[in-house]
Design a protein around this motif. Structure first.
Motif, PDB file in Angstrom:
ATOM      1  N   LEU A  77       0.689  -1.297   0.014  1.00 26.58           N
ATOM      2  CA  LEU A  77      -0.040   0.085  -0.129  1.00 26.58           C
ATOM      3  C   LEU A  77       0.893   1.188   0.071  1.00 26.58           C
ATOM      4  CD1 LEU A  77      -2.840  -1.028   2.542  1.00 26.58           C
ATOM      5  CD2 LEU A  77      -3.095  -0.777  -0.059  1.00 26.58           C
ATOM      6  N   ARG A  78       2.179   1.176   0.502  1.00 30.12           N
ATOM      7  CA  ARG A  78       2.874   2.129   0.648  1.00 30.12           C
ATOM      8  C   ARG A  78       3.824   2.529  -0.610  1.00 30.12           C
ATOM      9  NH1 ARG A  78       4.107   5.066   5.670  1.00 30.12           N
ATOM     10  NH2 ARG A  78       5.358   6.036   4.020  1.00 30.12           N
ATOM     11  N   ARG A  79       3.719   1.426  -1.443  1.00 32.52           N
ATOM     12  CA  ARG A  79       4.609   1.329  -2.524  1.00 32.52           C
ATOM     13  C   ARG A  79       5.954   1.322  -2.050  1.00 32.52           C
ATOM     14  NH1 ARG A  79       0.296   4.626  -4.528  1.00 32.52           N
ATOM     15  NH2 ARG A  79      -0.724   3.381  -6.562  1.00 32.52           N
ATOM     16  N   LEU A  80       6.444   0.590  -1.087  1.00 33.83           N
ATOM     17  CA  LEU A  80       7.820   0.421  -0.707  1.00 33.83           C
ATOM     18  C   LEU A  80       8.252  -1.213  -0.864  1.00 33.83           C
ATOM     19  CD1 LEU A  80       7.316   1.905   2.989  1.00 33.83           C
ATOM     20  CD2 LEU A  80       8.604   2.884   0.880  1.00 33.83           C
ATOM     21  N   PRO A  81       9.500  -1.187  -1.507  1.00 27.13           N
ATOM     22  CA  PRO A  81      10.128  -2.594  -1.734  1.00 27.13           C
ATOM     23  C   PRO A  81      10.279  -3.322  -0.383  1.00 27.13           C
ATOM     24  CG  PRO A  81      11.707  -0.851  -1.874  1.00 27.13           C
ATOM     25  CD  PRO A  81      10.432  -0.288  -1.697  1.00 27.13           C
ATOM     26  N   ALA A  82       9.600  -4.741  -0.375  1.00 26.32           N
ATOM     27  CA  ALA A  82       9.837  -5.425   0.693  1.00 26.32           C
ATOM     28  C   ALA A  82      11.169  -5.885   0.907  1.00 26.32           C
ATOM     29  CB  ALA A  82       8.717  -6.720   0.639  1.00 26.32           C
ATOM     30  N   HIS A  83      12.110  -6.230  -0.161  1.00 32.95           N
ATOM     31  CA  HIS A  83      13.181  -6.588   0.141  1.00 32.95           C
ATOM     32  C   HIS A  83      14.181  -5.518   0.767  1.00 32.95           C
ATOM     33  CE1 HIS A  83      13.658  -4.493  -3.505  1.00 32.95           C
ATOM     34  NE2 HIS A  83      15.091  -4.443  -3.359  1.00 32.95           N
ATOM     35  N   ARG A  84      13.951  -4.315   0.816  1.00 33.62           N
ATOM     36  CA  ARG A  84      14.437  -3.307   1.395  1.00 33.62           C
ATOM     37  C   ARG A  84      14.155  -3.156   2.951  1.00 33.62           C
ATOM     38  NH1 ARG A  84      17.799   0.434  -1.830  1.00 33.62           N
ATOM     39  NH2 ARG A  84      18.058  -0.638  -3.858  1.00 33.62           N
ATOM     40  N   SER A  85      12.900  -3.893   3.272  1.00 33.47           N
ATOM     41  CA  SER A  85      12.213  -3.389   4.738  1.00 33.47           C
ATOM     42  C   SER A  85      12.678  -4.553   5.698  1.00 33.47           C
ATOM     43  CB  SER A  85      10.993  -3.528   4.521  1.00 33.47           C
ATOM     44  OG  SER A  85      10.488  -2.139   3.560  1.00 33.47           O
ATOM     45  N   ILE A  86      12.995  -5.726   5.077  1.00 29.53           N
ATOM     46  CA  ILE A  86      13.309  -6.767   6.130  1.00 29.53           C
ATOM     47  C   ILE A  86      14.025  -7.720   5.252  1.00 29.53           C
ATOM     48  CG2 ILE A  86      11.040  -8.281   5.716  1.00 29.53           C
ATOM     49  CD1 ILE A  86      11.048  -8.991   8.704  1.00 29.53           C
ATOM     50  N   GLY A  87      15.055  -8.247   6.024  1.00 29.87           N
ATOM     51  CA  GLY A  87      16.123  -9.055   5.481  1.00 29.87           C
ATOM     52  C   GLY A  87      16.068 -10.704   5.757  1.00 29.87           C
ATOM     53  N   ALA A  88      16.471 -11.519   4.978  1.00 30.35           N
ATOM     54  CA  ALA A  88      16.206 -12.764   5.358  1.00 30.35           C
ATOM     55  C   ALA A  88      16.706 -13.312   6.616  1.00 30.35           C
ATOM     56  CB  ALA A  88      17.059 -13.594   4.147  1.00 30.35           C
ATOM     57  N   GLY A  89      18.134 -12.626   7.007  1.00 30.80           N
ATOM     58  CA  GLY A  89      18.537 -12.914   8.483  1.00 30.80           C
ATOM     59  C   GLY A  89      17.560 -12.478   9.604  1.00 30.80           C
ATOM     60  N   ASP A  90      16.677 -11.411   9.410  1.00 34.64           N
ATOM     61  CA  ASP A  90      15.893 -10.964  10.145  1.00 34.64           C
ATOM     62  C   ASP A  90      14.596 -12.148  10.434  1.00 34.64           C
ATOM     63  OD1 ASP A  90      17.128  -8.793  10.536  1.00 34.64           O
ATOM     64  OD2 ASP A  90      15.672  -7.760   9.075  1.00 34.64           O
ATOM     65  N   ILE A  91      14.233 -12.792   9.314  1.00 37.55           N
ATOM     66  CA  ILE A  91      13.243 -13.847   9.167  1.00 37.55           C
ATOM     67  C   ILE A  91      13.786 -14.893   9.871  1.00 37.55           C
ATOM     68  CG2 ILE A  91      11.739 -14.961   7.901  1.00 37.55           C
ATOM     69  CD1 ILE A  91      11.621 -12.587   5.870  1.00 37.55           C
ATOM     70  N   ILE A  92      14.972 -15.418   9.607  1.00 36.29           N
ATOM     71  CA  ILE A  92      15.498 -16.733  10.038  1.00 36.29           C
ATOM     72  C   ILE A  92      15.625 -16.420  11.442  1.00 36.29           C
ATOM     73  CG2 ILE A  92      17.385 -18.259   9.947  1.00 36.29           C
ATOM     74  CD1 ILE A  92      17.447 -17.581   7.176  1.00 36.29           C
ATOM     75  N   PHE A  93      16.193 -15.444  12.038  1.00 33.01           N
ATOM     76  CA  PHE A  93      16.439 -15.295  13.471  1.00 33.01           C
ATOM     77  C   PHE A  93      15.220 -15.410  14.267  1.00 33.01           C
ATOM     78  CE2 PHE A  93      17.047 -12.764  17.332  1.00 33.01           C
ATOM     79  CZ  PHE A  93      18.355 -13.286  17.803  1.00 33.01           C
ATOM     80  N   ILE A  94      14.201 -14.610  13.780  1.00 30.57           N
ATOM     81  CA  ILE A  94      12.781 -14.663  14.499  1.00 30.57           C
ATOM     82  C   ILE A  94      12.315 -16.173  14.587  1.00 30.57           C
ATOM     83  CG2 ILE A  94      10.475 -13.751  14.680  1.00 30.57           C
ATOM     84  CD1 ILE A  94      12.767 -11.968  15.772  1.00 30.57           C
ATOM     85  N   THR A  95      12.112 -16.686  13.410  1.00 30.64           N
ATOM     86  CA  THR A  95      11.666 -17.981  13.268  1.00 30.64           C
ATOM     87  C   THR A  95      12.604 -19.046  14.058  1.00 30.64           C
ATOM     88  OG1 THR A  95      11.129 -17.521  10.948  1.00 30.64           O
ATOM     89  CG2 THR A  95      11.004 -19.896  11.358  1.00 30.64           C
TER      90      THR A  95
END
Length: 154
Positions: A77-95
């Motif tokens: 909705l904000r027209r922001l790229p997702a790949h610049r907002s959160i990294g794969a390391g962030d996702i793996i760490f939290i998971t």
């Protein structure tokens, strides 16, 4: 099942290395993420039992999927790229941390990690384009482990 929180100490070394790397280079190593995941499973299994750890992983995984979908919708909705907002390391760490927490506690942990990241950004990160979320979550995790030990002695 109640057990002493000593297995949670296994989380501190990989979390500290990941936090240091994230603050310094904005990159985290997959081997340290795997070590954190293994430590989280061992700690959860030995303190809570296999069934509780599996239930926490399932519930928190669904929670992450729902919140990730909401974040993706917001970014679209904000027209922001997702790949610049959160990294794969962030996702793996939290998971990797999903077996440790009951769903309500997991949400509190995520909120605490976001508050630490916001404090970092307000204090010294405004000149940076990205926020070291793994580093902030690592600090929040270290605080959570410390609280587990304070409860042991009180």
């Amino acid at each position: 099942m109640f057990a002493a929180p000593y297995p949670y100490l296994l989380l501190l070394l990989p979390a500290a290395v990941l936090a240091r790397d994230d603050f310094r280079t904005r990159r985290v190593g997959i081997s340290w993420l795997a070590a954190l995941g293994a430590a989280a499973v061992v700690a959860a299994w030995s303190t809570q039992g296999a069934r509780a750890a599996a239930e926490h992983m399932l519930c928190n995984g669904v929670l992450l999927l729902v919140s990730g979908a909401a974040l993706a919708c917001y970014l679209r909705l904000r027209r922001l790229p997702a790949h610049r907002s959160i990294g794969a390391g962030d996702i793996i760490f939290i998971t990797a941390l999903t077996p440790l927490f009951a769903p309500a506690a997991f949400l509190r942990f995520l909120l605490a990690a976001c508050i630490v990241a916001l404090i970092w950004w307000a204090g010294c990160g405004r000149r940076s384009r990205t926020v070291p979320f793994v580093g902030a979550a690592g600090i929040a995790l270290a605080g959570w482990v410390a609280l587990r030990f304070i409860r042991l002695w009180i």
